[in-house]
Design a protein around this motif. Structure first.
Motif, short mmCIF file in Angstrom:
data_model
loop_
_atom_site.label_atom_id
_atom_site.label_comp_id
_atom_site.label_asym_id
_atom_site.label_seq_id
_atom_site.Cartn_x
_atom_site.Cartn_y
_atom_site.Cartn_z
N ILE A 134 7.31 4.15 -3.91
CA ILE A 134 8.56 3.92 -4.62
C ILE A 134 8.33 3.46 -6.05
O ILE A 134 9.20 3.63 -6.92
N LEU A 135 7.16 2.90 -6.34
CA LEU A 135 6.91 2.40 -7.69
C LEU A 135 6.88 3.54 -8.71
O LEU A 135 7.47 3.43 -9.79
N ASN A 136 6.18 4.63 -8.39
CA ASN A 136 6.18 5.77 -9.30
C ASN A 136 7.56 6.42 -9.40
O ASN A 136 7.93 6.98 -10.44
N TYR A 137 8.33 6.36 -8.32
CA TYR A 137 9.70 6.88 -8.39
C TYR A 137 10.54 6.05 -9.36
O TYR A 137 11.33 6.61 -10.15
N LEU A 138 10.38 4.72 -9.31
CA LEU A 138 11.11 3.88 -10.25
C LEU A 138 10.66 4.12 -11.68
O LEU A 138 11.49 4.08 -12.61
N ILE A 191 -5.74 -3.87 1.23
CA ILE A 191 -5.21 -2.84 0.33
C ILE A 191 -6.31 -1.94 -0.20
O ILE A 191 -6.18 -0.70 -0.17
N THR A 192 -7.41 -2.51 -0.70
CA THR A 192 -8.42 -1.71 -1.39
C THR A 192 -9.80 -1.78 -0.75
O THR A 192 -10.64 -0.92 -1.05
N THR A 222 0.84 -1.21 0.00
CA THR A 222 0.00 0.00 0.00
C THR A 222 0.87 1.25 0.00
O THR A 222 0.58 2.24 -0.71
N MET A 223 1.93 1.25 0.80
CA MET A 223 2.85 2.39 0.77
C MET A 223 3.58 2.49 -0.56
O MET A 223 3.82 3.59 -1.06
N MET A 224 3.92 1.36 -1.16
CA MET A 224 4.61 1.39 -2.46
C MET A 224 3.69 1.87 -3.57
O MET A 224 4.16 2.47 -4.55
#
Length: 312
Positions: A148-152, A249-250, A139-141
């Protein structure tokens, strides 16, 4: 010397052809306890319901005949059909992707290279974590601004995604979590199949000049098909009843874009307190599981494995 089981008696048929005497299946002692428990859980509450007044069968049947559009509020119209569709899509992706990546990982880890055992241990760590902990981390990712996923994605020039916060990407994002957690299980199953293959077929293929792809396509893949079938059955059973990670998560959102049958059942029973209709949904869910299991068993019976483990 005594034998474990006597062979079936052979009798002569009408045309003189030998025919085996029919005997009852030997697996019933293993199936009977589970069958008794399922029937007791399903029928015992019905028999004990309304002991003080006669039970009205038409009232119970009404729950099965009720259309999904009659459920309130209006946002829940046809939610049962949507939840079935979400469950089928989620299950199909959660079975196919771990099978693909797990087989690839098994082929990689089957080769000999330095620190292979240590890397195997690291690879199977995701399947040891608890579902709630996995859900919190992912959820944080998935966070659009802080994840961090959008950062990658920004590092390789791709635009940011909404992941579980958009109806079009929520199910693929949840499947990503499922694939990350259960690919190691498929890898272990397929790795056992690769380890059981003798070296002679590979030596013959090497002498004949076969490439790595041809060796995998015509030797490894047919011989590990029984193991892939077992892995697909395990993944199907686990994915079709998935609840904890999706709920954490959702909670079925955004809206009802990720609401599977389990989440829809939870909403009907414990949010709208329509226990009768929820009980009918359980029967529909049970019928879906039986249909999927029957399809897999039918496929298994129509597939003949030879003594080496491949498809005959």
């Amino acid at each position: 010397m005594s034998t474990i089981a006597e062979p079936a008696k052979v009798t002569a048929g009408a045309k003189g052809e030998p025919q085996r005497e029919w005997r009852p299946p030997s697996y019933w002692p293993f199936v009977a306890p589970a069958l008794i428990v399922v029937l007791a859980v399903h029928h015992l509450p019905v028999g004990l319901h309304d002991l003080d007044e006669p039970a009205r069968m038409e009232g119970r049947l009404a729950h099965y005949l009720r259309r999904a559009g009659e459920l309130h509020p209006p946002a829940k119209r046809c939610a049962l059909v949507e939840s079935v569709w979400h469950t089928l899509v989620y299950t199909a992706l959660s079975v196919a992707l771990p099978l693909l990546f797990g087989t690839l990982a098994a082929v990689v880890f089957h080769a000999k290279f330095p620190m292979r055992g240590f890397l195997r241990g690291l690879f199977i760590l995701p399947m040891m974590a608890t579902p709630v902990a996995i859900a919190l981390v992912w959820t944080m990712m998935f966070h659009p601004q802080l994840g961090i996923l959008n950062y990658l994605l920004s590092l390789i020039g791709l635009p940011p995604q909404l992941w579980v916060f958009h109806p079009a990407t929520v199910i693929p994002s949840l499947v990503m979590v499922e694939t990350w957690q259960w690919t190691p299980l498929v890898m272990l199953i397929v790795l056992g199949g690769l380890a059981a293959i003798p070296s002679e077929p590979y030596e013959s293929a090497l002498i004949d000049g076969a490439t790595r792809w041809q060796t995998f396509r015509y030797i490894s893949l047919p011989l590990i098909m029984p193991f892939l079938f077992i892995a697909s059955m395990i993944r199907m059973i686990d994915a079709v009843k998935s609840f904890d990670i999706i709920f954490a998560i959702t909670q079925g959102g955004p809206g009802s874009a990720s609401e599977t049958i389990n989440l829809y059942l939870y909403s009907v029973a414990f949010v709208y307190y329509d226990v009768g209709y929820a009980s009918a949904i359980v029967v529909v869910f049970f019928a879906l599981i039986v249909a999927l299991a029957g399809a897999l068993l039918h496929l298994r019976q129509r597939t003949h494995w030879n003594d080496a483990g491949g498809v005959a």
